[in-house]
Enzyme design. Structure first.
Site, mmCIF file in Angstrom:
data_model
loop_
_atom_site.group_PDB
_atom_site.id
_atom_site.type_symbol
_atom_site.label_atom_id
_atom_site.label_comp_id
_atom_site.label_asym_id
_atom_site.label_seq_id
_atom_site.Cartn_x
_atom_site.Cartn_y
_atom_site.Cartn_z
ATOM 1 N NE ARG A 55 -36.391 -40.443 -56.115
ATOM 2 C CZ ARG A 55 -36.009 -39.631 -57.091
ATOM 3 N NH1 ARG A 55 -35.301 -40.083 -58.082
ATOM 4 N NH2 ARG A 55 -36.337 -38.362 -57.081
ATOM 5 C CG HIS A 257 -26.897 -36.201 -31.917
ATOM 6 N ND1 HIS A 257 -28.186 -35.940 -32.316
ATOM 7 C CD2 HIS A 257 -26.464 -37.191 -32.746
ATOM 8 C CE1 HIS A 257 -28.512 -36.740 -33.326
ATOM 9 N NE2 HIS A 257 -27.482 -37.505 -33.611
#
Ligand code: BG6
Length: 500
Positions: A55, A257
């Site tokens: 952006r 994880h």
């Protein structure tokens, strides 16, 4: 057929990598250096162009400068790769571009499309594209929809989509996100990243298990007493409160994880070393995990304390954390896998921020011998057989053995057979180098499949909804004492192997 510049390398088609979130932390700290090192290692300069998208109102030159700064800050890896194939400045000049999408309105995506087509035309690319979404979770769905609506998902070449974790915040949101992705992409085009799968030591779990029959034949409930997976971090939440305070340890670490590590330790041998065969077996592990009892979960939150000799603030005093937050920064769980191989073997998982040290290890503790022949021996230094996978740091493994200590009175002592990656192979590549290379070569083995992400959320969503109050632990400790009550009488302490 084109010959490959580096022996053993996989073929990389010429393509454009479009990175959304290209001014963010992930790009600056991981992706930019990983791309540059990959290009050098595999001589990919003419294979790959990069278009940063964000952006921010940056231009090409601003993006080149930002990327060069990131690459130059990873000089240790450069030193390891030897003489530069191309120095960072000239690589950045040759291959990097930037496009702002300002407010993300449809016109901005049309402008992005024109820019992509112009770059492809100028460099004679065939339309092979990777869209890498290094974006906050709330931006994933809208960005994918905008890519679809602007027609960017169709080209004359191949298109791949890379999505960063967290993949949703619970089962419903993960299913909704999968539906959005599948509205614009086929599953085979989607690469969901869990960067732990890119770590060489994590990939080695499969080789270790399935290339070494001496371990595989002992890898079951008859020989293994318990498995402990520890992912300890000494860092706090840094400046990530906006994300972390809404996520906490279960969403940030356990669902992804630690669960990946569990799947790799517990899975059955796949029928081949092919992406789908491996992912099928990982999903079966998740499906056979017994629903987790909230009593088998301990959550914690760090209070002030000392880490590495430095005084650090409590979680509640970190900048941006909401007052009275009950977000857990620590989680410990006891889990069981209802399968023939693992019935009755407890799997203990724990992770936390601001713990005593940074360390990721898997400790596989084998059963005691069936008959205690050495009862009369002094056993003070006896630990029995434990295999420690040291995933980071000091990567490698230690296998503990009992030996007789030569001394006046008979004594058992425990010694290790050890292997250290760095001694054998030098410094390991960063996980992102491995994962980016796999996306470029179309290898999905190390990426999370849609059903795998959903199964993991199915497992943990009830725990997230159980309203467990986190216990306090001092920063610099090994977590709340309450976590010790999870351990069975046969294994009365959390097991990690600290450097000697
Ligand atoms: C990220 C988490 O996925 O993994 C972080 O969002 C965590 O909170 C990090 O610190 C740990 O990764 P590594 O590779 O440093 O163990």
């Amino acid at each position: 057929m084109e010959s490959l510049p580096v022996a053993g390398a996989k073929a990389v088609d010429r393509h454009l990598l479009v990175v959304f979130g290209a001014t963010g932390d992930l790009y600056r700290q991981k992706l930019a250096p990983a791309l540059y090192h990959l290009v050098r290692q595999y001589q990919l300069t003419d294979r790959l162009l990069v278009l940063g998208v964000a952006r921010s109102h940056l231009d090409d030159d601003g993006f080149k400068a930002l990327s060069r700064g990131s690459i130059e800050s990873t000089s240790h890896r450069q030193a390891q790769l030897g003489e530069p194939y191309a120095d960072p400045a000239s690589w950045c000049d040759e291959v990097l571009y930037f496009q702002s999408i300002a407010d993300g309105e449809p016109e901005a995506f049309q402008a992005l499309r024109s820019r992509i087509e112009a770059i492809e035309a100028a460099h004679g690319l065939a339309g092979n594209r990777i869209f890498y979404l290094a974006l906050p979770p709330s931006a994933l769905g809208p960005t994918v929809n905008s890519l679809g609506a602007s027609g960017l998902t169709h080209s004359a070449g191949w298109t791949r989509l890379v999505v960063e974790k967290p993949f949703g915040v619970d089962l419903d949101s993960a299913m909704a996100l999968n539906e959005t992705l599948h509205g614009c992409f086929d599953e085979h085009q989607v690469y969901r990243i869990d960067h732990y799968l890119g770590k060489a030591t994590v990939q080695n779990l499969l080789v270790f298990r399935f290339a070494n029959p001496i371990f595989e034949s002992a890898w079951n409930r008859d020989r293994i007493d318990n498995v402990q997976i520890t992912v300890a971090e000494s860092v706090g939440i840094g400046d990530r409160a906006a994300y972390y305070d809404r996520s906490g340890a279960m969403r940030d670490m356990v669902q992804n994880h630690l669960t990946q590590l569990l799947s790799l330790v517990a899975m059955e041998p796949p029928v081949s070393f092919d992406a789908e065969a491996i992912r099928d077996e990982k999903v079966k592990v998740l499906q056979s995990i017994r629903p987790i009892n909230p009593d088998d979960v301990v959550l914690g939150q760090y209070a002030a304390g000392r880490v590495n000799g430095r005084r650090v603030a409590a979680y509640l005093d970190e900048k941006g954390v909401s007052s009275g937050s009950t977000t857990p920064t620590y989680a410990a769980l006891r889990m069981f896998i209802d399968s023939w191989r693992w019935q009755g073997v407890p799997f203990y998982l724990r992770t936390g921020k601001r713990l005593g040290s940074r360390l990721t290890q898997i400790a596989v503790t084998f059963r005691e011998p069936p008959v205690a022949l050495f009862k009369s021996f002094e056993r003070s230094r006896h630990q029995g057989n434990v295999l420690y996978f040291k995933l980071q740091p000091h990567e490698g493994f230690d296998l503990l053995f009992d030996v007789q200590k030569p001394s006046g009175s008979p004594q058992l002592d425990t010694k290790s057979l050890a292997f250290a990656y760095e001694e054998a192979f030098g410094v390991l590549p960063d996980a992102y180098e491995t994962l980016l290379y796999d996306v470029m070569t179309g290898d999905r083995t190390l990426f999370v499949r849609s059903d795998e992400a959903e199964e993991a959320w199915r497992l943990y969503t009830p725990i997230l909804e159980a309203g467990i109050t986190p216990a306090r632990y001092a920063a610099g400790s090994w977590g709340p004492r309450e976590a010790e009550r999870l351990l069975s009488p046969r294994c009365d302490e959390w097991s990690v192997r600290l450097p000697e």
